[in-house]
Design an enzyme around this catalytic site. Structure first.
Site, PDB file in Angstrom:
ATOM      1  N   GLU A  74      87.386 -40.619 -87.534  1.00 33.99           N
ATOM      2  CA  GLU A  74      86.255 -41.523 -87.774  1.00 33.99           C
ATOM      3  C   GLU A  74      86.358 -42.740 -86.884  1.00 33.99           C
ATOM      4  O   GLU A  74      87.445 -43.119 -86.468  1.00 33.99           O
ATOM      5  CB  GLU A  74      86.259 -42.004 -89.239  1.00 33.99           C
ATOM      6  N   LYS A 124      86.782 -46.496 -86.057  1.00 33.02           N
ATOM      7  CA  LYS A 124      87.437 -47.608 -86.761  1.00 33.02           C
ATOM      8  C   LYS A 124      86.600 -48.853 -86.490  1.00 33.02           C
ATOM      9  O   LYS A 124      86.624 -49.414 -85.401  1.00 33.02           O
ATOM     10  CB  LYS A 124      88.864 -47.813 -86.254  1.00 33.02           C
ATOM     11  N   ARG A 184      87.009 -54.909 -95.072  1.00 33.29           N
ATOM     12  CA  ARG A 184      86.930 -53.885 -96.100  1.00 33.29           C
ATOM     13  C   ARG A 184      86.050 -54.351 -97.238  1.00 33.29           C
ATOM     14  O   ARG A 184      86.139 -55.502 -97.663  1.00 33.29           O
ATOM     15  CB  ARG A 184      88.358 -53.643 -96.612  1.00 33.29           C
ATOM     16  N   ARG A 224      89.171 -56.474-100.039  1.00 38.46           N
ATOM     17  CA  ARG A 224      90.428 -55.782-100.339  1.00 38.46           C
ATOM     18  C   ARG A 224      91.428 -56.697-101.026  1.00 38.46           C
ATOM     19  O   ARG A 224      92.393 -56.244-101.598  1.00 38.46           O
ATOM     20  CB  ARG A 224      91.030 -55.174 -99.073  1.00 38.46           C
ATOM     21  N   GLU A 246      83.551 -50.394 -94.634  1.00 37.25           N
ATOM     22  CA  GLU A 246      83.822 -51.533 -93.760  1.00 37.25           C
ATOM     23  C   GLU A 246      82.499 -52.237 -93.436  1.00 37.25           C
ATOM     24  O   GLU A 246      81.533 -51.590 -93.038  1.00 37.25           O
ATOM     25  CB  GLU A 246      84.490 -51.021 -92.468  1.00 37.25           C
ATOM     26  N   PHE A 282      83.088 -45.064 -95.917  1.00 44.66           N
ATOM     27  CA  PHE A 282      83.963 -43.955 -95.524  1.00 44.66           C
ATOM     28  C   PHE A 282      84.665 -43.252 -96.684  1.00 44.66           C
ATOM     29  O   PHE A 282      85.361 -42.265 -96.481  1.00 44.66           O
ATOM     30  CB  PHE A 282      84.966 -44.365 -94.442  1.00 44.66           C
ATOM     31  N   ARG A 339     100.365 -47.283 -98.707  1.00 46.26           N
ATOM     32  CA  ARG A 339     100.278 -47.050 -97.275  1.00 46.26           C
ATOM     33  C   ARG A 339     101.025 -45.740 -97.011  1.00 46.26           C
ATOM     34  O   ARG A 339     102.147 -45.747 -96.529  1.00 46.26           O
ATOM     35  CB  ARG A 339     100.937 -48.214 -96.522  1.00 46.26           C
ATOM     36  N   LYS A 349      95.824 -44.882 -88.158  1.00 44.41           N
ATOM     37  CA  LYS A 349      94.914 -45.537 -87.217  1.00 44.41           C
ATOM     38  C   LYS A 349      95.481 -45.446 -85.817  1.00 44.41           C
ATOM     39  O   LYS A 349      96.697 -45.481 -85.622  1.00 44.41           O
ATOM     40  CB  LYS A 349      94.692 -46.988 -87.625  1.00 44.41           C
TER      41      LYS A 349
HETATM   42  P1  AMP Z   1      94.230 -52.348 -89.848  1.00 44.44           P
HETATM   43  O1  AMP Z   1      93.407 -53.496 -90.342  1.00 44.44           O
HETATM   44  O2  AMP Z   1      94.507 -52.407 -88.376  1.00 44.44           O
HETATM   45  O3  AMP Z   1      95.422 -52.080 -90.694  1.00 44.44           O
HETATM   46  O4  AMP Z   1      93.309 -51.033 -89.991  1.00 44.44           O
HETATM   47  C1  AMP Z   1      92.910 -50.518 -91.219  1.00 44.44           C
HETATM   48  C2  AMP Z   1      91.556 -51.079 -91.611  1.00 44.44           C
HETATM   49  O5  AMP Z   1      90.534 -50.578 -90.761  1.00 44.44           O
HETATM   50  C3  AMP Z   1      91.096 -50.652 -92.975  1.00 44.44           C
HETATM   51  O6  AMP Z   1      91.703 -51.410 -93.978  1.00 44.44           O
HETATM   52  C4  AMP Z   1      89.605 -50.862 -92.902  1.00 44.44           C
HETATM   53  O7  AMP Z   1      89.311 -52.198 -93.268  1.00 44.44           O
HETATM   54  C5  AMP Z   1      89.274 -50.690 -91.432  1.00 44.44           C
HETATM   55  N1  AMP Z   1      88.438 -49.503 -91.117  1.00 44.44           N
HETATM   56  C6  AMP Z   1      87.456 -49.475 -90.199  1.00 44.44           C
HETATM   57  N2  AMP Z   1      86.888 -48.273 -90.105  1.00 44.44           N
HETATM   58  C7  AMP Z   1      87.511 -47.465 -90.997  1.00 44.44           C
HETATM   59  C8  AMP Z   1      87.362 -46.096 -91.374  1.00 44.44           C
HETATM   60  N3  AMP Z   1      86.479 -45.278 -90.802  1.00 44.44           N
HETATM   61  N4  AMP Z   1      88.219 -45.624 -92.340  1.00 44.44           N
HETATM   62  C9  AMP Z   1      89.136 -46.414 -92.900  1.00 44.44           C
HETATM   63  N5  AMP Z   1      89.311 -47.720 -92.595  1.00 44.44           N
HETATM   64  C10 AMP Z   1      88.510 -48.255 -91.651  1.00 44.44           C
END
Ligand code: AMP
Length: 566
Positions: free
Chosen positions: A252, A254, A259, A275, A305, A346, A422, A428
């Site tokens: 998907e 990102k 969140r 969140r 998101e 999502f 986690r 990611k």
């Molecule tokens: P990070 O903030 O780098 O830890 O990345 C994870 C965050 O990306 C999640 O907590 C979401 O807020 C965001 N996010 C964006 N797009 C998506 C998606 N398609 N699925 C899950 N999380 C997403």
């Protein structure tokens, strides 16, 4: 329960830094609490008066606390401030003053109850408008004037949201096990944590735990209460993603926003949470509208998101620009027009009266596809492809980057949704960047031209519920507010969080989360984490995240090792 009893427990907790001792003391307190009808006393243990997700704030600044102490004790505010500067803890100041006053008046012990404390404190959040400040001061002064010195210490600290007894989520979880279940069984700790991640309410979890393991396991999600969101691991390439989540997988976009959990309960009421469990329903009226318009179901919890975009150019905006909407309390409709957001859904955790978290991701997505009929720039489903081929995922990744997204998420098709965890149910992938989300714990006033502004900040990561310092940051900020993230903006945000002051240095409530970008990591005895970030600079504020969301020491360690290997 008498407040003096609770204060006694606080004091014992504060005296030890050993986790097992803290757990023992807390479990003793919980044993007493088992017989209380009102389990909300448990919120006081964490220095709160409502469950974690309840966004009502007491709204007490240090200034207001000083005025209340002044009123209750008949001492001038100036004198209190003087003492505060030398002691560095307003709670202790109140304690000292109370002790002196009690000596003078020879009054006996107090009968202040936890119920009375809760009753007065719970009135504070609703107070606004004319005369509110005076009323708040009276309510607090009423408590302080009957409090013992020790009670005064903890009442003031609770008001300031800085209890300093070191009983965080982890210790509380363990203490619930010790008080209600067999503490030798490892599984019980997992059960309590899982129940909390689903319910986000310690009073409820404690009640269920008191009833036993089965009751605990039956704790379910409820729309209207947020859940702890599932988190994702980082991978360095698509191969590693396949190893972690299997083949085929769902890829998907990102999205770079924040969140958002959208809840609709059985009565049709919609509530929106971040969140960090902050209720932001009021701040995002359009999301409520979109949800009504585009999501067809009686009840649900959606995970997604929110991404900001420029209303004129229709280009997505960096998170920084829309982040101000999260805290905004006035001119909300105007803001919604100026800084519109698109919701990318999502996941779905709850649907028409039933929890879906044990269902595989693929089925959850199918339900989403059935009930969400979205519209671009308003509310849509996250763009997704399912594939087991590296080239296809690679193409999707390139497309994501070309469209200005942060990267891609790669998800396991048959995985359940694990709140708060986690685990490798999703990963990611984004271009390499050295940064961590950290929380500011201390700051220092500048000198010369920068006098009056906090210009250098000590940041911390976390481990086992403790905050560990990882260095000082003073670059990446602008001198003028118009130019972007500035010293002024951070100073304004930190000032209400100040809990102590010594010389030019202040300590602050660990609430302001920032993304810190760095060049490399060094071992360092200067900081409690044992590491220091080298050439650190601020890249953004993260008002959507709390101290619970910051980087773990283990992640800092992992990066430090990785860097050595390179
Ligand atoms: P990070 O903030 O780098 O830890 O990345 C994870 C965050 O990306 C999640 O907590 C979401 O807020 C965001 N996010 C964006 N797009 C998506 C998606 N398609 N699925 C899950 N999380 C997403």
């Amino acid at each position: 329960m008498l407040y003096s009893e609770l204060a006694g427990f606080y004091e014992r907790l504060e005296k030890t830094s050993k986790r097992l001792e803290k757990t023992e003391i807390l479990s003793e307190l919980l044993q007493n609490l088992k017989h209380e009808k009102d389990k909300s006393i448990i919120y006081l243990v964490k220095g709160r008066i409502f469950p974690d997700y309840d966004s009502r704030e007491m709204g007490i600044s240090s200034q207001l606390a000083i005025k209340s102490i002044s009123k209750a004790m008949g001492i001038s505010a100036g004198e209190i401030v003087k003492k505060w500067k030398s002691i560095g803890d307003l709670g202790k100041v109140a304690e000292d003053i109370t002790a002196k006053k009690k000596q003078a008046t020879l009054s006996g012990g107090t009968r202040l109850t936890t119920e009375k404390v809760l009753e007065n404190l719970k009135k504070l959040p609703g107070m606004q408008g004319k005369g509110a400040v005076e009323k708040k001061i009276s309510l607090i002064a009423e408590l302080l004037s009957t409090a013992s010195p020790l009670e005064a210490r903890y009442i003031v600290r609770t008001l300031l949201g800085d209890l300093r007894v070191g009983a965080g989520e982890g210790v509380l979880r363990d203490a619930i096990v010790w008080a209600c279940l067999n503490k030798e069984e490892k599984e019980n700790y997992v059960l309590v944590q899982e129940a909390y991640d689903k319910a986000t309410d310690f009073a409820l979890v404690f009640e269920q735990a008191c009833r036993g393991r089965e009751a605990l396991q039956e704790t379910e999600l409820a729309p209207g209460r947020p859940v702890k969101v599932m988190l994702f691991l980082k991978v360095k390439d698509i191969k590693e993603a396949f190893e972690t989540v299997g083949k085929p997988l769902a890829a998907e976009m990102k999205y770079d926003g924040f969140r958002m959990l959208i809840n609709k309960d059985e009565n049709g009421q919609i509530r929106i949470f971040t969140r960090r469990l902050d209720d932001v329903t009021k701040q995002f009226p359009e999301v409520k509208e979109y949800t009504k318009r585009y999501v067809k179901a009686d009840s649900f919890i959606l995970d997604g998101e929110a991404v900001g975009f420029n209303a004129k150019t229709r280009r997505y905006m960096p998170f920084q620009e829309i982040s101000q909407r999260i805290r905004r309390k006035y001119d909300i409709e105007k803001m919604a027009k100026e800084l519109p957001i698109e919701i990318n859904i999502f996941d779905i955790l709850y649907y028409n009266g039933k929890s879906l978290i044990k269902e595989p991701f693929k089925s959850r997505r199918e339900i989403l596809e059935k009930i969400v009929k979205g519209k671009r720039w308003q509310l849509v489903l996250a763009e997704q492809i399912i594939s087991g081929k590296e080239e296809e995922i690679e193409k999707f990744y390139k497309k994501a980057l070309a469209e200005g997204e942060e990267g891609i998420m790669l998800k396991k098709l048959d995985a359940p949704y694990k709140p708060g965890a986690r685990v490798g149910y999703g990963v990611k992938l984004k271009p390499e960047e050295n940064d961590f989300d950290l929380v500011i714990v201390k700051a220092e006033y500048g000198t010369g031209k920068r006098a009056g502004w906090l210009t250098s900040y000590t940041v911390a990561c976390q481990q086992d519920g403790k905050l560990l310092e990882t260095g000082k940051v003073s670059t990446g900020l602008k001198e003028k507010e118009e130019e972007g993230l500035s010293f002024m903006e951070i100073t304004k945000k930190l000032k209400p969080l100040i809990t102590g002051e010594k010389g030019r240095e202040v300590s602050v409530k660990p609430e302001l989360v920032v993304t810190v970008t760095y060049q490399n990591i060094q071992k360092s005895p200067t900081y409690s984490s044992g590491y220091a970030l080298r050439f650190p600079r601020f890249t953004r504020l993260r008002p959507d995240r709390s101290a619970r969301d910051i980087a773990f020491l283990s992640e800092v360690e992992k990066e430090a090792k990785r860097q050595v290997r390179k």
